[in-house]
Structures are given as structure tokens and as C-alpha cells.
Design a protein around this motif. Structure first.
Motif, PDB file in Angstrom:
ATOM      1  N   SER A   7       0.608  -1.462   0.240  1.00 25.36           N
ATOM      2  CA  SER A   7      -0.296  -0.058  -0.088  1.00 25.36           C
ATOM      3  C   SER A   7       0.850   1.617   0.241  1.00 25.36           C
ATOM      4  CB  SER A   7      -0.750   0.183   0.917  1.00 25.36           C
ATOM      5  OG  SER A   7      -0.138  -0.089   2.717  1.00 25.36           O
ATOM      6  N   GLY A   8       0.196   2.336  -0.429  1.00 27.09           N
ATOM      7  CA  GLY A   8       1.075   3.580   0.220  1.00 27.09           C
ATOM      8  C   GLY A   8       1.781   4.320  -1.490  1.00 27.09           C
ATOM      9  N   GLY A   9       1.382   4.085  -2.613  1.00 28.13           N
ATOM     10  CA  GLY A   9       2.115   4.432  -3.816  1.00 28.13           C
ATOM     11  C   GLY A   9       0.896   5.512  -3.642  1.00 28.13           C
ATOM     12  N   GLY A  10       1.296   6.272  -5.125  1.00 28.33           N
ATOM     13  CA  GLY A  10      -0.074   7.317  -5.720  1.00 28.33           C
ATOM     14  C   GLY A  10       1.107   7.706  -6.408  1.00 28.33           C
ATOM     15  N   LEU A  11       0.429   9.183  -6.531  1.00 29.23           N
ATOM     16  CA  LEU A  11       1.197  10.271  -7.575  1.00 29.23           C
ATOM     17  C   LEU A  11       1.707  11.877  -6.888  1.00 29.23           C
ATOM     18  CD1 LEU A  11       0.956  11.738 -10.397  1.00 29.23           C
ATOM     19  CD2 LEU A  11      -0.874  13.021  -9.896  1.00 29.23           C
ATOM     20  N   VAL A  12       3.403  12.324  -6.537  1.00 26.77           N
ATOM     21  CA  VAL A  12       4.100  12.738  -6.349  1.00 26.77           C
ATOM     22  C   VAL A  12       4.486  13.636  -7.070  1.00 26.77           C
ATOM     23  CG1 VAL A  12       5.706  11.641  -5.858  1.00 26.77           C
ATOM     24  CG2 VAL A  12       5.220  12.990  -4.237  1.00 26.77           C
ATOM     25  N   GLN A  13       4.514  15.050  -6.867  1.00 24.06           N
ATOM     26  CA  GLN A  13       5.474  15.649  -7.905  1.00 24.06           C
ATOM     27  C   GLN A  13       7.036  15.695  -7.424  1.00 24.06           C
ATOM     28  OE1 GLN A  13       4.359  19.582  -7.145  1.00 24.06           O
ATOM     29  NE2 GLN A  13       3.326  20.251  -8.909  1.00 24.06           N
ATOM     30  N   GLY A  15      10.564  16.046  -6.014  1.00 20.16           N
ATOM     31  CA  GLY A  15      11.031  16.256  -4.721  1.00 20.16           C
ATOM     32  C   GLY A  15      10.661  15.787  -3.577  1.00 20.16           C
ATOM     33  N   GLY A  16       8.895  15.418  -3.945  1.00 19.62           N
ATOM     34  CA  GLY A  16       8.485  15.019  -2.594  1.00 19.62           C
ATOM     35  C   GLY A  16       8.446  13.576  -1.904  1.00 19.62           C
ATOM     36  N   SER A  17       7.928  12.996  -1.247  1.00 16.99           N
ATOM     37  CA  SER A  17       7.810  11.877  -0.708  1.00 16.99           C
ATOM     38  C   SER A  17       6.791  11.289  -0.228  1.00 16.99           C
ATOM     39  CB  SER A  17       8.685  12.493   0.690  1.00 16.99           C
ATOM     40  OG  SER A  17       9.725  13.259   0.916  1.00 16.99           O
ATOM     41  N   LEU A  18       7.443   9.549  -0.319  1.00 19.57           N
ATOM     42  CA  LEU A  18       5.657   8.660  -0.311  1.00 19.57           C
ATOM     43  C   LEU A  18       6.224   7.631   0.229  1.00 19.57           C
ATOM     44  CD1 LEU A  18       4.164   8.029  -4.078  1.00 19.57           C
ATOM     45  CD2 LEU A  18       3.047   8.918  -1.574  1.00 19.57           C
ATOM     46  N   ARG A  19       5.737   6.769   0.982  1.00 20.55           N
ATOM     47  CA  ARG A  19       6.095   6.181   1.997  1.00 20.55           C
ATOM     48  C   ARG A  19       5.075   4.896   1.463  1.00 20.55           C
ATOM     49  NH1 ARG A  19       7.101   5.546   7.818  1.00 20.55           N
ATOM     50  NH2 ARG A  19       5.459   4.154   8.843  1.00 20.55           N
ATOM     51  N   LEU A  20       5.883   3.783   1.892  1.00 19.37           N
ATOM     52  CA  LEU A  20       5.175   2.090   0.506  1.00 19.37           C
ATOM     53  C   LEU A  20       5.558   1.685   1.577  1.00 19.37           C
ATOM     54  CD1 LEU A  20       6.489   1.447  -2.638  1.00 19.37           C
ATOM     55  CD2 LEU A  20       4.445   3.605  -1.858  1.00 19.37           C
ATOM     56  N   SER A  21       4.128   0.531   2.327  1.00 20.43           N
ATOM     57  CA  SER A  21       4.278  -0.624   3.578  1.00 20.43           C
ATOM     58  C   SER A  21       3.819  -1.668   2.362  1.00 20.43           C
ATOM     59  CB  SER A  21       3.549  -0.069   4.608  1.00 20.43           C
ATOM     60  OG  SER A  21       3.288   1.039   5.008  1.00 20.43           O
ATOM     61  N   CYS A  22       4.245  -2.799   2.866  1.00 19.67           N
ATOM     62  CA  CYS A  22       4.479  -4.030   2.647  1.00 19.67           C
ATOM     63  C   CYS A  22       4.305  -5.287   3.873  1.00 19.67           C
ATOM     64  CB  CYS A  22       5.483  -4.672   2.123  1.00 19.67           C
ATOM     65  SG  CYS A  22       4.962  -6.223   1.594  1.00 19.67           S
ATOM     66  N   ALA A  23       2.646  -5.205   4.536  1.00 17.84           N
ATOM     67  CA  ALA A  23       2.334  -6.900   4.673  1.00 17.84           C
ATOM     68  C   ALA A  23       3.066  -8.198   4.638  1.00 17.84           C
ATOM     69  CB  ALA A  23       0.883  -6.217   5.792  1.00 17.84           C
ATOM     70  N   ALA A  24       2.701  -8.737   5.502  1.00 14.70           N
ATOM     71  CA  ALA A  24       3.432 -10.227   5.318  1.00 14.70           C
ATOM     72  C   ALA A  24       2.405 -10.532   6.133  1.00 14.70           C
ATOM     73  CB  ALA A  24       4.338 -10.791   5.621  1.00 14.70           C
ATOM     74  N   SER A  25       1.515 -12.202   5.884  1.00 15.03           N
ATOM     75  CA  SER A  25       0.799 -13.011   6.338  1.00 15.03           C
ATOM     76  C   SER A  25       0.972 -14.082   5.722  1.00 15.03           C
ATOM     77  CB  SER A  25      -0.360 -12.453   5.894  1.00 15.03           C
ATOM     78  OG  SER A  25      -1.284 -12.653   4.711  1.00 15.03           O
ATOM     79  N   GLY A  26       0.662 -15.351   6.741  1.00 14.39           N
ATOM     80  CA  GLY A  26       1.184 -16.723   6.196  1.00 14.39           C
ATOM     81  C   GLY A  26       2.844 -16.440   7.165  1.00 14.39           C
ATOM     82  N   ARG A  27       3.310 -18.272   7.120  1.00 16.87           N
ATOM     83  CA  ARG A  27       3.886 -18.801   8.005  1.00 16.87           C
ATOM     84  C   ARG A  27       5.614 -18.393   7.849  1.00 16.87           C
ATOM     85  NH1 ARG A  27       4.315 -24.974  10.126  1.00 16.87           N
ATOM     86  NH2 ARG A  27       6.091 -25.228  11.576  1.00 16.87           N
ATOM     87  N   THR A  28       6.092 -17.712   8.783  1.00 22.45           N
ATOM     88  CA  THR A  28       7.633 -17.075   8.134  1.00 22.45           C
ATOM     89  C   THR A  28       8.505 -17.641   9.104  1.00 22.45           C
ATOM     90  OG1 THR A  28       7.373 -14.660   9.237  1.00 22.45           O
ATOM     91  CG2 THR A  28       6.502 -14.543   7.267  1.00 22.45           C
ATOM     92  N   SER A  29       9.312 -17.138   9.066  1.00 10.38           N
ATOM     93  CA  SER A  29      11.106 -17.468   9.528  1.00 10.38           C
ATOM     94  C   SER A  29      11.403 -16.709  10.068  1.00 10.38           C
ATOM     95  CB  SER A  29      11.628 -19.185   9.091  1.00 10.38           C
ATOM     96  OG  SER A  29      12.248 -18.916   7.885  1.00 10.38           O
ATOM     97  N   SER A  30      12.765 -16.844  11.086  1.00  7.24           N
ATOM     98  CA  SER A  30      13.596 -16.498  10.751  1.00  7.24           C
ATOM     99  C   SER A  30      14.700 -15.999  10.119  1.00  7.24           C
ATOM    100  CB  SER A  30      14.943 -17.016  12.197  1.00  7.24           C
ATOM    101  OG  SER A  30      15.344 -17.939  11.993  1.00  7.24           O
ATOM    102  N   SER A  31      14.964 -16.940   8.552  1.00 10.52           N
ATOM    103  CA  SER A  31      15.711 -16.676   7.873  1.00 10.52           C
ATOM    104  C   SER A  31      15.115 -15.741   6.597  1.00 10.52           C
ATOM    105  CB  SER A  31      16.033 -17.726   6.677  1.00 10.52           C
ATOM    106  OG  SER A  31      14.470 -18.618   6.547  1.00 10.52           O
ATOM    107  N   TYR A  32      13.177 -15.633   6.744  1.00  9.21           N
ATOM    108  CA  TYR A  32      12.771 -14.239   6.278  1.00  9.21           C
ATOM    109  C   TYR A  32      13.348 -13.353   5.452  1.00  9.21           C
ATOM    110  CZ  TYR A  32       8.167 -13.713   3.424  1.00  9.21           C
ATOM    111  OH  TYR A  32       7.708 -13.394   1.957  1.00  9.21           O
ATOM    112  N   THR A  33      13.407 -12.971   4.406  1.00  9.04           N
ATOM    113  CA  THR A  33      14.136 -11.839   4.405  1.00  9.04           C
ATOM    114  C   THR A  33      12.471 -10.721   3.208  1.00  9.04           C
ATOM    115  OG1 THR A  33      16.363 -12.229   4.609  1.00  9.04           O
ATOM    116  CG2 THR A  33      15.741  -9.991   2.983  1.00  9.04           C
TER     117      THR A  33
END
Length: 122
Positions: A7-13, A15-33
Motif C-alpha cells: 500500500s502507499g503508492g500514488g502520484l507525487v511531484q 522532490g516530494g516523498s512517499l511511504r510504501l508499506s508491505c504487510a506479510a501474512s502466513g508462515r515465515t521464519s527467522s531466515s525470511y527477508t
């Protein structure tokens, strides 16, 4: 199977800033990058940045190091890409990715998000 939702994409001029987020669900582990790639129109998908499972280790491509910062909210299993000083050439679809091989640059990531469009106007 790990599912990734951006989430978090869009249109920006420029010089501006944007913040993207990525939520993970499901089974991960300590090696999951987790991390980010992007794909501009007519070009291949390129690596931007990655962060370790505990958020303690990061690695970014040289061309974004000074402008993009990757971080992780461990409680929410969410990775964030803060993008500052955006340029028109940053226009692309941004993809979240995850891998059990401790690096997104080893083989092909195990999971991809659906992608989020970032458009930087002049």
C-alpha cells in the motif's frame, strides 16, 4: 505460503516523498527477508532494498541509498520503504518481495506482492 500486500503508492511531484508499506501474512521464519523491487515501463524489474527478519540488517542498492530508507515494524510484520527527494525517473510499479534464502538477491523471491504504482510528475 506467505502473502504480501502493498500500500502507499500514488502520484507525487518531483522532490516530494512517499511511504510504501508491505504487510506479510502466513508462515515465515527467522531466515525470511523482505524488501522491494521496481519495474519502470519497458524495463526489467530491479532490486531496491531488503531487510532481515528481525529488522537488524538492511541492504540497499547504491542508486537509492541516499534517498530511500527501508525499515520494519516487527509487531505488524510490515516492511516500510520511505522514499524522499523523488525524481521523475523513480516512476515505476513497486513490488514487495520475500525470500526464505536470507537475501532477495539469491535466486528468485518466494513471494511477490501485487505491485503499487508510483508516479512522479515534473
Amino acid at each position: 505460503q506467505v502473502q504480501l500486500v502493498e500500500s502507499g503508492g500514488g502520484l507525487v511531484q518531483a522532490g516530494g516523498s512517499l511511504r510504501l508499506s508491505c504487510a506479510a501474512s502466513g508462515r515465515t521464519s527467522s531466515s525470511y527477508t523482505m524488501g522491494w523491487f521496481r519495474q519502470a515501463p519497458g524495463k526489467g524489474r530491479i532490486f531496491l532494498a531488503e531487510i532481515s527478519f528481525d529488522g537488524g540488517s538492511t541492504y540497499s542498492a547504491d542508486f537509492v541509498k541516499s534517498r530511500f530508507t527501508i525499515s520494519k515494524d516487527n509487531a505488524k510484520n510490515t516492511v516500510i520503504l520511505q522514499m524522499n527527494s523523488l525524481k521523475t525517473e523513480d516512476t515505476a510499479v513497486y513490488y514487495c518481495a520475500g525470500s526464505f534464502r536470507r537475501s532477495l538477491n539469491i535466486g528468485i523471491p518466494d513471494s511477490w506482492g501485487q505491485g503499487t504504482q508510483v508516479t512522479v510528475s515534473s
